[in-house]
Design an enzyme around this catalytic site. Structure first.
Site, PDB file in Angstrom:
ATOM      1  N   HIS A  70       0.811  -1.226   0.000  1.00 49.32           N
ATOM      2  CA  HIS A  70       0.000   0.000   0.000  1.00 49.32           C
ATOM      3  C   HIS A  70       0.839   1.269   0.000  1.00 49.32           C
ATOM      4  O   HIS A  70       0.302   2.362  -0.066  1.00 49.32           O
ATOM      5  CB  HIS A  70      -0.898   0.031   1.240  1.00 49.32           C
ATOM      6  CG  HIS A  70      -1.748  -1.184   1.377  1.00 49.32           C
ATOM      7  ND1 HIS A  70      -1.533  -2.143   2.335  1.00 49.32           N
ATOM      8  CD2 HIS A  70      -2.805  -1.598   0.661  1.00 49.32           C
ATOM      9  CE1 HIS A  70      -2.427  -3.100   2.200  1.00 49.32           C
ATOM     10  NE2 HIS A  70      -3.206  -2.794   1.195  1.00 49.32           N
ATOM     11  N   CYS A  92       2.972  -1.426  -4.656  1.00 46.65           N
ATOM     12  CA  CYS A  92       2.431  -1.837  -5.961  1.00 46.65           C
ATOM     13  C   CYS A  92       2.572  -0.675  -6.949  1.00 46.65           C
ATOM     14  O   CYS A  92       2.266   0.471  -6.605  1.00 46.65           O
ATOM     15  CB  CYS A  92       0.965  -2.219  -5.806  1.00 46.65           C
ATOM     16  SG  CYS A  92       0.214  -2.609  -7.383  1.00 46.65           S
ATOM     17  N   GLU A 122      -2.930   3.173   2.078  1.00 45.49           N
ATOM     18  CA  GLU A 122      -2.671   3.643   0.703  1.00 45.49           C
ATOM     19  C   GLU A 122      -3.079   5.112   0.561  1.00 45.49           C
ATOM     20  O   GLU A 122      -2.341   5.924  -0.021  1.00 45.49           O
ATOM     21  CB  GLU A 122      -3.469   2.790  -0.297  1.00 45.49           C
ATOM     22  CG  GLU A 122      -3.311   3.287  -1.727  1.00 45.49           C
ATOM     23  CD  GLU A 122      -4.323   2.682  -2.694  1.00 45.49           C
ATOM     24  OE1 GLU A 122      -4.629   1.486  -2.566  1.00 45.49           O
ATOM     25  OE2 GLU A 122      -4.805   3.411  -3.573  1.00 45.49           O
ATOM     26  N   THR A 158      -7.063   2.814  -5.242  1.00 46.96           N
ATOM     27  CA  THR A 158      -7.035   1.799  -6.304  1.00 46.96           C
ATOM     28  C   THR A 158      -8.162   0.775  -6.221  1.00 46.96           C
ATOM     29  O   THR A 158      -8.537   0.186  -7.224  1.00 46.96           O
ATOM     30  CB  THR A 158      -5.698   1.012  -6.253  1.00 46.96           C
ATOM     31  OG1 THR A 158      -5.505   0.550  -4.927  1.00 46.96           O
ATOM     32  CG2 THR A 158      -4.543   1.855  -6.700  1.00 46.96           C
ATOM     33  N   CYS A 186      -7.504   0.101  -9.989  1.00 46.71           N
ATOM     34  CA  CYS A 186      -6.668  -0.870 -10.711  1.00 46.71           C
ATOM     35  C   CYS A 186      -7.514  -1.948 -11.370  1.00 46.71           C
ATOM     36  O   CYS A 186      -8.601  -2.278 -10.900  1.00 46.71           O
ATOM     37  CB  CYS A 186      -5.589  -1.425  -9.791  1.00 46.71           C
ATOM     38  SG  CYS A 186      -5.826  -3.085  -9.274  1.00 46.71           S
ATOM     39  N   SER A 215      -9.531  -3.277   2.019  1.00 49.19           N
ATOM     40  CA  SER A 215     -10.512  -2.432   1.332  1.00 49.19           C
ATOM     41  C   SER A 215     -11.157  -3.167   0.155  1.00 49.19           C
ATOM     42  O   SER A 215     -12.368  -3.141  -0.020  1.00 49.19           O
ATOM     43  CB  SER A 215      -9.822  -1.167   0.837  1.00 49.19           C
ATOM     44  OG  SER A 215     -10.657  -0.462  -0.019  1.00 49.19           O
ATOM     45  N   ASN A 216     -10.326  -3.845  -0.658  1.00 47.48           N
ATOM     46  CA  ASN A 216     -10.920  -4.465  -1.857  1.00 47.48           C
ATOM     47  C   ASN A 216     -11.822  -5.637  -1.480  1.00 47.48           C
ATOM     48  O   ASN A 216     -12.806  -5.915  -2.153  1.00 47.48           O
ATOM     49  CB  ASN A 216      -9.834  -4.837  -2.870  1.00 47.48           C
ATOM     50  CG  ASN A 216      -9.084  -6.083  -2.501  1.00 47.48           C
ATOM     51  OD1 ASN A 216      -9.526  -7.184  -2.791  1.00 47.48           O
ATOM     52  ND2 ASN A 216      -7.951  -5.937  -1.823  1.00 47.48           N
ATOM     53  N   SER A 258      -5.799  -9.909  -1.592  1.00 46.97           N
ATOM     54  CA  SER A 258      -4.713 -10.338  -0.700  1.00 46.97           C
ATOM     55  C   SER A 258      -5.019 -11.686  -0.046  1.00 46.97           C
ATOM     56  O   SER A 258      -4.446 -12.016   0.986  1.00 46.97           O
ATOM     57  CB  SER A 258      -4.451  -9.257   0.350  1.00 46.97           C
ATOM     58  OG  SER A 258      -5.650  -8.794   0.902  1.00 46.97           O
TER      59      SER A 258
HETATM   60  S1  SF4 Z   1      -5.313  -4.636  -5.925  1.00 52.52           S
HETATM   61 FE1  SF4 Z   1      -4.322  -3.574  -7.632  1.00 52.52          FE
HETATM   62  S2  SF4 Z   1      -3.386  -1.803  -6.664  1.00 52.52           S
HETATM   63 FE2  SF4 Z   1      -3.810  -3.233  -5.009  1.00 52.52          FE
HETATM   64  S3  SF4 Z   1      -1.934  -4.417  -4.796  1.00 52.52           S
HETATM   65 FE3  SF4 Z   1      -3.267  -5.528  -6.219  1.00 52.52          FE
HETATM   66  S4  SF4 Z   1      -2.617  -4.883  -8.293  1.00 52.52           S
HETATM   67 FE4  SF4 Z   1      -1.837  -3.391  -6.797  1.00 52.52          FE
END
Ligand code: SF4
Length: 274
Positions: A70, A92, A122, A158, A186, A215-216, A258
């Site tokens: 991040h 990243c 991040e 991202t 991303c 977050s993602n 992750s």
């Molecule tokens: S989700 Fe996208 S911005 Fe985040 S670490 Fe993975 S490739 Fe990089």
């Protein structure tokens, strides 16, 4: 019970790269959690001696330090350089990009608006490159309380959803005369979100696997829940509950960027047992 895995889910390019760097640099220290997955960082500690420093004070001089995916704040990076020269940057590249944009736009006199979660590492990192005239917003409503001036640059965390980013861009267009929009969401995130949405439409229930501070992963859970009310967010197989599966015939599984394959496989195995 039929189990379906999302077409795109789990480890992204940036996380794979960071894990490779950690595995090939035994006994190093990561500046913050390398990735937002507690069990994977534990595996790196046990198998490779890679420890986590939660603050710069915990780093002894000349240690080998890995900067997390991040990224870190500009001031922290400068201080780190005074403590050690042995720095491996696992930020990243998709995170480095908004950092550079923030720095450039701020240098050109734009007010920088960052769409994201202000407590996320991040976002803290990107904000640190944006200078004094910058703000983080969680949604379009928060723009109302910010004086931006007439020239604005818009950046996104991202892992945020494009739909909300578009709403913020539209709201800004109505109030400023010059707007620079940088789509810094991303592709890996975007692909995982689309695959999760599509799968959630086909199933009776959805399991999203990933760190609860990721977050993602939280974004995937929100998307799944919008389409399939029986959606659950878990960190690993131990959190699965038998009653979730009662009366269901198709279970969809997706995972944050992750989340390693070995954790996803444990979840699939236990779900099959139910
Ligand atoms: S989700 Fe996208 S911005 Fe985040 S670490 Fe993975 S490739 Fe990089």
């Amino acid at each position: 019970m039929q189990i379906k895995l999302a077409d795109s889910c789990g480890f992204c390019f940036g996380v794979k790269r960071a894990i490779r760097l950690a595995e090939s640099n035994r006994d190093s220290i990561t500046m913050g959690e390398l990735i937002h997955n507690h069990r994977e960082t534990e595996r790196l500690r046990e198998g490779f001696g890679v420890r986590i420093a939660n603050s710069i004070c915990e780093i002894a001089s000349n240690s080998r330090v890995i900067i997390r995916t991040h990224g870190i704040e500009r001031e922290t990076r400068a201080k780190l350089g005074e403590i050690t020269q042995d720095i491996i940057d696992a930020t990243c590249p998709y995170v480095t990009k908004p950092q550079k944009i923030a720095e450039t736009m701020s240098g050109e006199g734009y007010f920088v608006v960052i769409y994201g979660d202000r407590m996320h590492p991040e976002v803290k990192g990107v904000l640190s490159y944006a200078g004094e005239r910058a703000a983080v917003v969680a949604d379009a409503k928060e723009l109302l309380s910010i004086k931006t001036g007439d020239r604005v640059a818009l950046i996104s965390q991202t892992t945020k959803a494009i739909s909300s980013f578009n709403l913020i861009a539209s709201a800004l267009l109505e109030r400023v005369s010059e707007l620079r929009i940088f789509k810094t969401i991303c592709n890996a995130t975007f692909e995982n979100q689309e695959a999760t949405r599509n799968l959630a439409k086909e199933v009776d229930m959805m399991i999203i696997v990933g760190g609860k501070n990721s977050s993602n992963t939280k974004q995937l859970y929100t998307i799944a829940k919008e389409v399939c009310s029986q959606s659950y967010l878990i960190e690993d197989a131990t959190e699965l509950q038998a009653q979730w599966f009662s009366g269901k015939s198709v279970c969809g599984i997706s995972a944050g960027a992750s989340t390693p394959d070995w954790i996803i496989n444990e979840v699939i195995k236990k779900a099959k047992d139910f």
